[in-house]
Design an enzyme around this catalytic site. Structure first.
Site, PDB file in Angstrom:
ATOM      1  N   ASN A  80     169.497  23.640 -16.991  1.00  0.00           N
ATOM      2  CA  ASN A  80     168.698  23.726 -17.484  1.00  0.00           C
ATOM      3  C   ASN A  80     167.936  23.029 -18.274  1.00  0.00           C
ATOM      4  O   ASN A  80     166.900  22.510 -18.481  1.00  0.00           O
ATOM      5  CB  ASN A  80     170.038  24.056 -18.583  1.00  0.00           C
TER       6      ASN A  80
ATOM      7  N   GLY B  10     178.193  20.594 -15.828  1.00  0.00           N
ATOM      8  CA  GLY B  10     177.813  22.057 -15.759  1.00  0.00           C
ATOM      9  C   GLY B  10     178.717  22.437 -16.869  1.00  0.00           C
ATOM     10  O   GLY B  10     178.953  21.728 -17.853  1.00  0.00           O
ATOM     11  N   SER B  11     179.506  23.755 -16.612  1.00  0.00           N
ATOM     12  CA  SER B  11     180.223  24.530 -16.783  1.00  0.00           C
ATOM     13  C   SER B  11     181.934  23.878 -17.516  1.00  0.00           C
ATOM     14  O   SER B  11     182.556  22.865 -16.311  1.00  0.00           O
ATOM     15  CB  SER B  11     180.598  25.892 -16.707  1.00  0.00           C
TER      16      SER B  11
ATOM     17  N   GLU C 161     179.962  16.507 -16.978  1.00  0.00           N
ATOM     18  CA  GLU C 161     179.376  16.466 -18.042  1.00  0.00           C
ATOM     19  C   GLU C 161     179.655  17.904 -18.685  1.00  0.00           C
ATOM     20  O   GLU C 161     178.872  18.565 -17.696  1.00  0.00           O
ATOM     21  CB  GLU C 161     177.961  16.290 -17.798  1.00  0.00           C
TER      22      GLU C 161
ATOM     23  N   GLU D 242     175.793   8.808 -18.787  1.00  0.00           N
ATOM     24  CA  GLU D 242     174.903   8.461 -18.224  1.00  0.00           C
ATOM     25  C   GLU D 242     173.701   8.268 -18.490  1.00  0.00           C
ATOM     26  O   GLU D 242     173.338   8.255 -19.486  1.00  0.00           O
ATOM     27  CB  GLU D 242     174.576   9.822 -17.667  1.00  0.00           C
TER      28      GLU D 242
END
Ligand code: UN1
Length: 490
Positions: free
Chosen positions: A150, A226-227, A246, A456
């Site tokens: 994304n 990601g997921s 994350e 981050e």
């Protein structure tokens, strides 16, 4: 149609598997190129190369590493328009947002270049005389970075810039939906003078190559965005304990009855439908004070119906496609679930019947906090509207999900704003602005199921990729025992 290689030991080479997979433009389903379907052997080669790269890179003084990062930033800037177009073609976000994605990479490389002259530790007094205390930072070794589609230029750049400035080498495994962006990024690193082996790119299936990464004993750290399911799998199964995660979000916007409604409206449209809702920070729940419910809903639906869907490269488009067919199915699933659970569909709710993965911007009202559409991450253009009587109830609803990444409140009342800042369980709270729009010099990350506590970007971004060493230097010339030899004042 081009075939694109991995990048290992400073060379662009094909996979040992001799297999490739396509990357597809989600606006028209055309193939953009074929990429290496890497296997264990490729990973082993990448690890060998990364180890060599690490030995060299870790020995380069950090400010000099910073010089190369600054070169990367400059080259990204020179290539901004070209990269933005590629990004729109491969990921689908509209061109103005793609430019933002590339700009975020330009900014973070510039920021982390400067970090080469900081990488601060602390000094602090000792409880004993003639003893000096400080901390320094050490690199970790080989860092494997598994990144999402994304933000296919920005997110790899947050991770790679921080890992590199700390002296690590990198194995970069991008999402299989956006390997072309990854390839173009790595080409820039090569041009900027990153020595061979310091950054290695391998493309391929997460189930295969990702699983090899987590088992590999030579990899010192893994950073994943990601997921939640994949994140939890990595956390449970990886050899290294140094894992940065994350994961998703279910980010709320609270709109109080004292809010500037037009401003809030802009924020909801941008947060909910920007990037077609495919951001970890997307505003997927809008919690509205009952006094302004009707007025706000009417305005929101009117604005949403005017949004223009289409190929993000074209002028005047507001919302691009979803990433893939599977995303359409997922959004469809949640739309049916919302209807079944009794939410009221105000607009949207259908895919568009033409080439490309387009879905109408969708709004549900009268959503209850326990409904699946109010609890689970949809990662698509679906907003759930929830009504409340006061701020306490709004905050309870904010906190009623398993995630805690971003959040926002629209209010003109400073007391409400500070209460929200204090009470909302999230890594980020915006006041009078949407849930998206983090800047690279500030920490980014969340609480609860959103991750495992890392941040981050910004000054905390380097913590994920460095180890702290505590140093005591005793120059008294005698054995001094902490806690035992109590220093007398006189
Ligand atoms: C993400 O949502 O996956 O604040 C990252 C933002 C961007 C980064 C988002 N700067 O929305």
């Amino acid at each position: 149609m081009g075939i694109y290689n991995n990048y290992i030991d400073g060379k662009f080479i094909s996979s040992e598997s001799k297999k490739t997979f396509p990357s597809i433009n989600p606006s028209n389903e055309k193939v953009l190129g074929y990429f290496q379907e890497s296997n264990k052997k490729d990973l082993d080669n990448a690890v060998k190369s990364a180890w060599k790269g690490y030995k060299l890179w870790n020995n380069v003084p950090a400010p000099k590493r910073g010089d190369i990062l600054l070169n990367i930033s400059k080259l990204l800037k020179e290539n901004k328009e070209r990269l933005s177009k590629i990004l729109t073609m491969e990921m689908g976000k509209i061109i103005s947002e793609a430019r933002g994605d590339v700009q975020e990479a330009i900014d973070v490389f510039e920021y982390m270049a400067g970090e080469g002259r900081r990488l601060f530790g602390i000094t602090t007094p000792s409880e004993l005389r003639e003893k000096f205390c400080m901390t320094t930072r050490r690199s970790l070794g080989i860092c494997a970075l598994i990144t999402p589609w994304n933000f296919p230029i920005a997110i790899p750049s947050w991770k790679i810039s921080a890992a590199l400035i700390c002296g690590n080498s990198v194995i970069f495994k991008p999402s299989s939906d956006t390997p072309l962006c990854a390839y173009e990024l790595v080409k820039i690193f090569d041009e900027a003078g990153i020595p061979g082996g310091v950054v290695n790119l391998i493309t391929g299936k997460g189930e295969e190559i990702g699983n090899e990464i987590i088992k590999n004993k030579n990899i010192s750290a893994i950073s994943f965005t990601g997921s939640r399911e994949v994140g939890e799998h990595i956390l449970k199964n990886s050899y290294t304990h140094r894992v940065g995660l994350e994961l998703g979000g279910k980010n709320p916007i609270i709109i109080m009855d004292d809010a500037n409604l037009d401003l809030a409206l802009d924020g909801v449209i941008w947060g909910g439908f920007g990037t077609t809702g495919q951001r970890c920070t997307a505003a997927s729940r809008v919690i509205i004070h009952k006094n302004i419910k009707k007025e706000f809903e009417d305005k929101l639906v009117k604005r949403t119906k005017k949004l223009r869907l289409g190929d993000g490269l074209k002028e005047g488009i507001d919302v691009g496609p979803l990433i893939a067919e599977r995303a359409i199915s997922k959004v469809d699933f949640y739309v049916s679930s919302g209807k079944k659970e009794g939410a009221h569909l105000l607009c949207g709710g259908k895919k568009i019947n033409k080439k490309g993965f387009f879905y109408e911007p969708t709004i549900f009202s009268n959503v209850k906090k326990e409904m699946r559409i109010a609890q689970e991450e949809i990662f698509g253009p679906v907003i759930s509207l929830i009504n409340v009587k006061n701020l306490d109830e709004a905050i309870d609803i904010c906190n009623s999900v398993e995630y805690g990444l971003s959040s926002s409140i629209y209010t003109e009342n400073i007391k409400n704003a500070f209460k929200a800042i204090e009470k909302i369980e999230a890594g980020i709270t915006y006041v009078n602005s949407s849930t998206i729009g983090s800047e690279v010099h500030l920490p980014f990350g969340g609480v609860k199921g959103t991750g495992n506590g890392i941040r981050e970007g910004g000054f905390l971004g380097i913590d994920e990729f460095s180890e702290i060493k505590t140093v005591y230097i005793d120059y008294s010339g005698k054995l001094q025992k902490a806690q035992i030899d109590l220093v007398r004042i006189k």
